[in-house]
Design a protein around this motif. Structure first.
Motif, PDB file in Angstrom:
ATOM      1  N   ALA A 102      41.141  -0.615  33.840  1.00 12.21           N
ATOM      2  CA  ALA A 102      40.490   0.301  32.895  1.00 12.21           C
ATOM      3  C   ALA A 102      41.243   1.611  32.753  1.00 12.21           C
ATOM      4  CB  ALA A 102      39.052   0.561  33.329  1.00 12.21           C
ATOM      5  N   ILE A 103      42.187   1.891  33.644  1.00 12.41           N
ATOM      6  CA  ILE A 103      42.975   3.114  33.536  1.00 12.41           C
ATOM      7  C   ILE A 103      43.807   3.129  32.250  1.00 12.41           C
ATOM      8  CG2 ILE A 103      45.056   2.307  34.725  1.00 12.41           C
ATOM      9  CD1 ILE A 103      45.098   5.038  36.190  1.00 12.41           C
ATOM     10  N   LEU A 104      43.981   1.966  31.621  1.00 10.23           N
ATOM     11  CA  LEU A 104      44.754   1.872  30.382  1.00 10.23           C
ATOM     12  C   LEU A 104      43.910   2.122  29.128  1.00 10.23           C
ATOM     13  CD1 LEU A 104      46.924  -1.304  31.138  1.00 10.23           C
ATOM     14  CD2 LEU A 104      47.503   1.100  31.533  1.00 10.23           C
ATOM     15  N   THR A 105      42.614   2.332  29.286  1.00  7.17           N
ATOM     16  CA  THR A 105      41.704   2.467  28.149  1.00  7.17           C
ATOM     17  C   THR A 105      42.145   3.502  27.118  1.00  7.17           C
ATOM     18  OG1 THR A 105      39.841   1.733  29.512  1.00  7.17           O
ATOM     19  CG2 THR A 105      39.296   2.923  27.495  1.00  7.17           C
ATOM     20  N   PRO A 106      42.616   4.704  27.508  1.00  2.84           N
ATOM     21  CA  PRO A 106      42.993   5.691  26.484  1.00  2.84           C
ATOM     22  C   PRO A 106      44.134   5.241  25.578  1.00  2.84           C
ATOM     23  CG  PRO A 106      42.726   6.747  28.626  1.00  2.84           C
ATOM     24  CD  PRO A 106      42.714   5.271  28.861  1.00  2.84           C
ATOM     25  N   LEU A 107      44.831   4.173  25.930  1.00  2.00           N
ATOM     26  CA  LEU A 107      45.964   3.705  25.132  1.00  2.00           C
ATOM     27  C   LEU A 107      45.543   2.768  24.004  1.00  2.00           C
ATOM     28  CD1 LEU A 107      48.452   2.887  28.051  1.00  2.00           C
ATOM     29  CD2 LEU A 107      48.120   5.063  26.848  1.00  2.00           C
ATOM     30  N   VAL A 108      44.262   2.414  23.945  1.00  2.00           N
ATOM     31  CA  VAL A 108      43.773   1.420  22.991  1.00  2.00           C
ATOM     32  C   VAL A 108      43.036   2.100  21.846  1.00  2.00           C
ATOM     33  CG1 VAL A 108      42.284  -0.612  22.707  1.00  2.00           C
ATOM     34  CG2 VAL A 108      43.605  -0.323  24.803  1.00  2.00           C
ATOM     35  N   ASP A 109      43.321   1.669  20.628  1.00  2.00           N
ATOM     36  CA  ASP A 109      42.643   2.214  19.446  1.00  2.00           C
ATOM     37  C   ASP A 109      41.129   2.030  19.568  1.00  2.00           C
ATOM     38  OD1 ASP A 109      45.061   2.907  18.346  1.00  2.00           O
ATOM     39  OD2 ASP A 109      45.188   1.143  17.035  1.00  2.00           O
ATOM     40  N   GLY A 110      40.401   3.032  19.136  1.00  2.00           N
ATOM     41  CA  GLY A 110      38.942   2.978  19.181  1.00  2.00           C
ATOM     42  C   GLY A 110      38.339   3.663  20.379  1.00  2.00           C
ATOM     43  N   PHE A 111      39.193   4.084  21.342  1.00  2.00           N
ATOM     44  CA  PHE A 111      38.731   4.816  22.511  1.00  2.00           C
ATOM     45  C   PHE A 111      39.326   6.228  22.489  1.00  2.00           C
ATOM     46  CE2 PHE A 111      38.464   0.381  23.888  1.00  2.00           C
ATOM     47  CZ  PHE A 111      37.169   0.346  24.397  1.00  2.00           C
ATOM     48  N   PRO A 112      38.647   7.193  23.107  1.00  2.00           N
ATOM     49  CA  PRO A 112      39.222   8.544  23.174  1.00  2.00           C
ATOM     50  C   PRO A 112      40.598   8.524  23.823  1.00  2.00           C
ATOM     51  CG  PRO A 112      36.950   8.536  23.943  1.00  2.00           C
ATOM     52  CD  PRO A 112      37.346   7.104  23.787  1.00  2.00           C
ATOM     53  N   LYS A 113      41.495   9.346  23.322  1.00  2.00           N
ATOM     54  CA  LYS A 113      42.837   9.444  23.895  1.00  2.00           C
ATOM     55  C   LYS A 113      42.858  10.374  25.103  1.00  2.00           C
ATOM     56  CE  LYS A 113      44.349   6.774  20.692  1.00  2.00           C
ATOM     57  NZ  LYS A 113      44.524   5.338  21.032  1.00  2.00           N
ATOM     58  N   ALA A 114      41.891  11.259  25.168  1.00  2.00           N
ATOM     59  CA  ALA A 114      41.815  12.228  26.260  1.00  2.00           C
ATOM     60  C   ALA A 114      40.384  12.726  26.358  1.00  2.00           C
ATOM     61  CB  ALA A 114      42.771  13.398  26.001  1.00  2.00           C
ATOM     62  N   ALA A 115      40.094  13.529  27.391  1.00  2.72           N
ATOM     63  CA  ALA A 115      38.757  14.125  27.540  1.00  2.72           C
ATOM     64  C   ALA A 115      38.439  14.971  26.307  1.00  2.72           C
ATOM     65  CB  ALA A 115      38.709  14.981  28.799  1.00  2.72           C
ATOM     66  N   MET A 116      37.156  15.013  25.956  1.00  2.00           N
ATOM     67  CA  MET A 116      36.762  15.661  24.703  1.00  2.00           C
ATOM     68  C   MET A 116      35.909  16.903  24.916  1.00  2.00           C
ATOM     69  SD  MET A 116      36.020  12.317  22.332  1.00  2.00           S
ATOM     70  CE  MET A 116      34.706  11.712  23.390  1.00  2.00           C
ATOM     71  N   GLY A 117      35.977  17.505  26.107  1.00  2.00           N
ATOM     72  CA  GLY A 117      35.197  18.716  26.332  1.00  2.00           C
ATOM     73  C   GLY A 117      34.019  18.473  27.242  1.00  2.00           C
ATOM     74  N   GLY A 118      33.639  19.476  28.006  1.00  2.00           N
ATOM     75  CA  GLY A 118      32.611  19.311  29.021  1.00  2.00           C
ATOM     76  C   GLY A 118      31.203  19.465  28.495  1.00  2.00           C
ATOM     77  N   ALA A 119      30.645  18.385  27.978  1.00  2.00           N
ATOM     78  CA  ALA A 119      29.305  18.426  27.390  1.00  2.00           C
ATOM     79  C   ALA A 119      28.279  17.868  28.356  1.00  2.00           C
ATOM     80  CB  ALA A 119      29.289  17.660  26.074  1.00  2.00           C
ATOM     81  N   GLY A 120      27.883  18.640  29.330  1.00  2.00           N
ATOM     82  CA  GLY A 120      26.774  18.282  30.194  1.00  2.00           C
ATOM     83  C   GLY A 120      27.073  17.263  31.269  1.00  2.00           C
ATOM     84  N   THR A 121      26.005  16.929  32.008  1.00  2.00           N
ATOM     85  CA  THR A 121      26.064  15.971  33.109  1.00  2.00           C
ATOM     86  C   THR A 121      25.412  14.672  32.682  1.00  2.00           C
ATOM     87  OG1 THR A 121      26.020  17.713  34.778  1.00  2.00           O
ATOM     88  CG2 THR A 121      25.290  15.530  35.477  1.00  2.00           C
ATOM     89  N   VAL A 122      26.040  13.545  33.023  1.00  5.13           N
ATOM     90  CA  VAL A 122      25.451  12.245  32.723  1.00  5.13           C
ATOM     91  C   VAL A 122      25.183  11.490  34.013  1.00  5.13           C
ATOM     92  CG1 VAL A 122      26.542  12.093  30.452  1.00  5.13           C
ATOM     93  CG2 VAL A 122      27.674  11.073  32.424  1.00  5.13           C
ATOM     94  N   ILE A 123      24.145  10.659  33.980  1.00  6.70           N
ATOM     95  CA  ILE A 123      23.758   9.801  35.104  1.00  6.70           C
ATOM     96  C   ILE A 123      23.987   8.356  34.680  1.00  6.70           C
ATOM     97  CG2 ILE A 123      21.923   9.167  36.710  1.00  6.70           C
ATOM     98  CD1 ILE A 123      20.395  11.667  35.696  1.00  6.70           C
ATOM     99  N   ILE A 124      24.715   7.588  35.507  1.00 14.02           N
ATOM    100  CA  ILE A 124      24.960   6.179  35.196  1.00 14.02           C
ATOM    101  C   ILE A 124      24.496   5.324  36.382  1.00 14.02           C
ATOM    102  CG2 ILE A 124      26.602   4.482  34.330  1.00 14.02           C
ATOM    103  CD1 ILE A 124      28.491   6.747  33.634  1.00 14.02           C
ATOM    104  N   PRO A 125      23.263   4.827  36.366  1.00 15.95           N
ATOM    105  CA  PRO A 125      22.832   3.910  37.429  1.00 15.95           C
ATOM    106  C   PRO A 125      23.553   2.573  37.322  1.00 15.95           C
ATOM    107  CG  PRO A 125      20.962   4.878  36.238  1.00 15.95           C
ATOM    108  CD  PRO A 125      22.190   5.129  35.425  1.00 15.95           C
ATOM    109  N   HIS A 126      23.508   1.791  38.378  1.00 16.27           N
ATOM    110  CA  HIS A 126      23.988   0.408  38.339  1.00 16.27           C
ATOM    111  C   HIS A 126      23.151  -0.348  37.309  1.00 16.27           C
ATOM    112  CE1 HIS A 126      24.659  -3.759  39.706  1.00 16.27           C
ATOM    113  NE2 HIS A 126      25.767  -3.314  40.292  1.00 16.27           N
TER     114      HIS A 126
END
Length: 321
Positions: A102-126
């Motif tokens: 998944a480290i290659l994700t930014p290289l694929v069209d349709g995904f962000p190329k880089a971080a887009m700014g610090g917009a809050g905290t997110v929680i991702i449960p399993h």
């Protein structure tokens, strides 16, 4: 060759489903409908059932859930694996340990190329933790955004790349946060967390693996999977030896006995649930405290190095195919 990854019919998981868009985007000429040859990509899937596919090309996969001896009789080529735990257990050369694909994700069209700014905290449960109630209430109480890993990979990854901080029980929540340079903190609400795969990945980045135990808003995950590896509120560091030991526990669980069956029936009883003192407020308090802890994040230079090595291995595979 055909793309081989873990596919859930009823409940998707964005880390697994990322395979379908990532590899097709990076190396579309690799794939056809050949039933005899498989490309085994992202996931803790080394040793997973692969049907009649007799020739497997393993690329960035990891050990953790299956006995890899299950592939005995198949022709398996390991181009790269998730980390040093996988390479050690498989007896591979050290250079086969790179990191999660998944480290290659930014290289694929349709995904962000880089971080887009610090917009809050997110929680991702399993994703299985979200089978149990209380998480929307936790998000409301904390003011953090709840991100469901059972959603589309593009939308989830875009939100991760726009976050300021990621609190995650999902491994690929951490992997994608780190990929985009977003600080992250790992937590567990039950025993349903693969220590082996987490340590395998963090070691690939030169990071320790620190895990904080958080009470779930509902006792469901505890009743389904067992209690966390340490008491709630504790942060525990797991290393290579613990990862190897946890692999044995995961793939060879204790046998079911009459006593364990009776205990399971008691724990699942509706009468006992109110006595366990779990609530969204308790979870929210623990996550608010967790968000003030020191987060993890790998060095950008390390990520660039690993990304370059993986692209070289992918080019070598393409040339050989």
């Amino acid at each position: 060759m055909q793309l081989v990854y873990y596919r859930r019919k009823r409940v998707p998981n964005f880390g697994d489903d990322l395979n379908a868009v990532l590899w097709q985007g990076l190396a579309p000429d690799l794939f056809d409908d050949d039933p005899e040859v498989g490309f085994v990509g992202i996931g803790t899937i080394i040793g997973m059932p692969c049907g009649e596919v007799g020739h497997l090309h393993v690329f960035s996969s990891g050990v953790g859930y299956e006995q890899f001896e299950a592939w005995r009789g198949k022709q398996v080529e390991y181009w790269c694996v998730r980390g040093p735990i996988s390479s050690r257990m498989l007896g591979l050369p050290e250079d086969r340990a790179i990191t999660d694909g998944a480290i290659l994700t930014p290289l694929v069209d349709g995904f962000p190329k880089a971080a887009m700014g610090g917009a809050g905290t997110v929680i991702i449960p399993h994703f299985q933790t979200l089978d149990h109630p209380g998480w929307p209430e936790v998000a409301t109480l904390t003011g953090y955004e709840l991100l469901d890993p059972r959603s589309d990979p593009r939308s989830i990854i875009a939100r991760i790349a726009a976050a300021k901080l990621v609190l995650t029980e999902s491994l690929h929540g951490a992997i994608l946060a780190d990929t985009y340079g977003i600080p992250w903190i790992a937590f567990a609400t039950s025993k349903n967390l693969g220590i082996t795969k987490w340590v395998d990945w963090t070691l690939s980045l030169g990071l320790p693996f620190d895990l904080t135990m958080i009470p779930p808003p509902d006792p469901g995950p505890i009743l389904a999977f067992g209690r966390t590896p340490a008491p709630f509120g504790q942060t525990v560091r797991f290393g290579a030896e613990e990862a190897l030991a946890r692999f044995d526990e995961r793939v060879a669980p204790a046998p079911v006995t009459l006593t364990s069956r009776v205990k399971g029936l008691i724990k699942r009883s509706r009468l006992i649930r109110p006595l366990l003192a779990f609530s969204p407020a308790r979870t929210a308090e623990a996550l608010t405290r967790l968000a003030r802890a020191e987060p993890a994040l790998s060095l950008e230079a390390r990520r660039q190095e690993l990304r370059g090595r993986m692209l070289e291995r992918l080019a070598t595979l393409e040339a050989a195919a």
